[in-house]
Design an enzyme around this catalytic site. Structure first.
Site, short mmCIF file in Angstrom:
data_model
loop_
_atom_site.label_atom_id
_atom_site.label_comp_id
_atom_site.label_asym_id
_atom_site.label_seq_id
_atom_site.Cartn_x
_atom_site.Cartn_y
_atom_site.Cartn_z
N CYS A 115 0.81 -1.22 0.00
CA CYS A 115 0.00 0.00 0.00
C CYS A 115 0.84 1.27 0.00
O CYS A 115 0.59 2.20 -0.78
CB CYS A 115 -0.97 -0.01 1.19
SG CYS A 115 -0.18 -0.04 2.82
N HIS A 171 -2.59 0.93 7.20
CA HIS A 171 -2.85 0.91 5.76
C HIS A 171 -2.92 2.35 5.25
O HIS A 171 -3.23 3.28 6.00
CB HIS A 171 -4.18 0.20 5.50
CG HIS A 171 -4.44 -0.10 4.06
ND1 HIS A 171 -3.64 -0.92 3.31
CD2 HIS A 171 -5.43 0.33 3.22
CE1 HIS A 171 -4.11 -1.01 2.07
NE2 HIS A 171 -5.20 -0.25 2.00
N HIS A 175 -5.99 1.81 -3.70
CA HIS A 175 -5.05 1.26 -2.72
C HIS A 175 -4.68 -0.17 -3.09
O HIS A 175 -5.39 -0.84 -3.85
CB HIS A 175 -5.64 1.31 -1.30
CG HIS A 175 -6.87 0.45 -1.10
ND1 HIS A 175 -6.92 -0.58 -0.19
CD2 HIS A 175 -8.10 0.49 -1.68
CE1 HIS A 175 -8.11 -1.14 -0.21
NE2 HIS A 175 -8.85 -0.51 -1.10
#
Length: 289
Positions: free
Chosen positions: A191, A243, A255
């Site tokens: 990510c 994240h 993402h």
């Protein structure tokens, strides 16, 4: 000099070495106790990061000694090298856990002043990532000026509307790329590396490698104020890991999803089903261009 004091210092050295060995395998740490000509007791040693230094100092805060501790990641390097595209950068020569990958065109990395371990060399990459790579894959070379701009906290980089659209197009090219923790290439990417790639490849901005450091950049943005290219930070509701994604066109989020095992674009509702939103940061400004 008190033998009791020397004994206390030696015991604390043993204790912190055990702690560091269990936490930072292999032992990125060296320390010994020396007396100066005037009889003053000094602690000499090496640690990898400022965080480790703070931990060492806390062990000896109440003792009448002088710490002389070198932080390897802050030391200016005199040796540089490069390696083939995709060369793994590991958190330890023993664990094999991938933390990043070498992008050979990114420019040389620094070789840190620490002896090779099991055929691996400790390095610092252009984006500040610390890790180990196979020494046999390193080709020594001269350093060169960075091609990218580094952003600091509370800094907004002005970009044109055209650059914004190009960045969005760059992001689309990553859709479907497999998720790989520590990956940075089209063979697999995580990510924070995806966020880094969009800003680096199109806007010549080099963000930090990891989401915890990316979260320190730019300015805070409220949910109702979001715009494309804002960074959105979350925490997995199921597994608890950190994240990061990018607010995208159509108020979507781009993402690299561990759950879906690839780079995806999805809506806010879908994103919030999996992640608790921790914050939104803005690092570029195209409204005032």
């Amino acid at each position: 000099m008190s033998q009791i004091l020397i004994h206390q210092v030696q015991k604390r050295i043993e204790k912190i070495q055990q702690e560091f060995q269990s936490r930072y395998k292999p032992l990125i740490f060296h320390m010994d106790c020396r007396a100066t000509s005037s009889g003053e007791l000094c602690i000499h040693g090496k640690v990898l990061t400022q965080k480790q230094l703070a931990r060492v100092l806390s062990y000896f805060a109440k003792l009448p000694i002088t710490p002389v501790i070198e932080v390897l990641s802050q030391k200016e390097s005199h040796e540089f090298g490069n390696a083939p595209l995709g060369t793994p950068v590991l958190d330890s020569p023993y664990s094999g856990h991938l933390v990043s990958q070498i992008l050979s065109w990114e420019g040389p990395f620094s070789l840190l002043d620490y002896p090779p371990v099991e055929g691996y060399q400790l390095i610092r990459m252009k984006d500040g990532t610390l890790g180990w790579i196979e020494k046999a894959k390193i080709k020594l070379q001269k350093s060169n000026p960075s091609l990218w701009e580094y952003l600091g906290p509370k800094v907004l980089r002005p970009i044109s509307p055209y650059q914004k659209e190009m960045a969005i197009q760059t992001g689309k090219e990553w859709l479907g790329t497999p998720y790989l923790l520590g990956g940075r290439t089209k063979s697999g990417i995580d990510c924070s590396a995806l966020v880094q790639a969009v800003f680096r490849d199109c806007l010549a901005i080099l963000l930090p490698r990891h989401s915890r450091d990316q979260r320190k950049l730019g300015i805070r943005v409220r949910r109702r104020e979001v715009q494309p290219l804002d960074l959105i930070f979350g925490k997995s509701k199921k597994e608890g890991y950190s994240h990061v994604g990018l607010v995208w066109e159509g108020n979507g989020i781009l993402h690299s999803s561990k759950k879906q095992k690839k780079v995806v674009k999805e809506g806010w509702e879908e994103f919030e089903n999996d992640y608790q939103i921790l914050g939104i940061r803005r690092v570029v400004d195209y409204d005032s261009f």
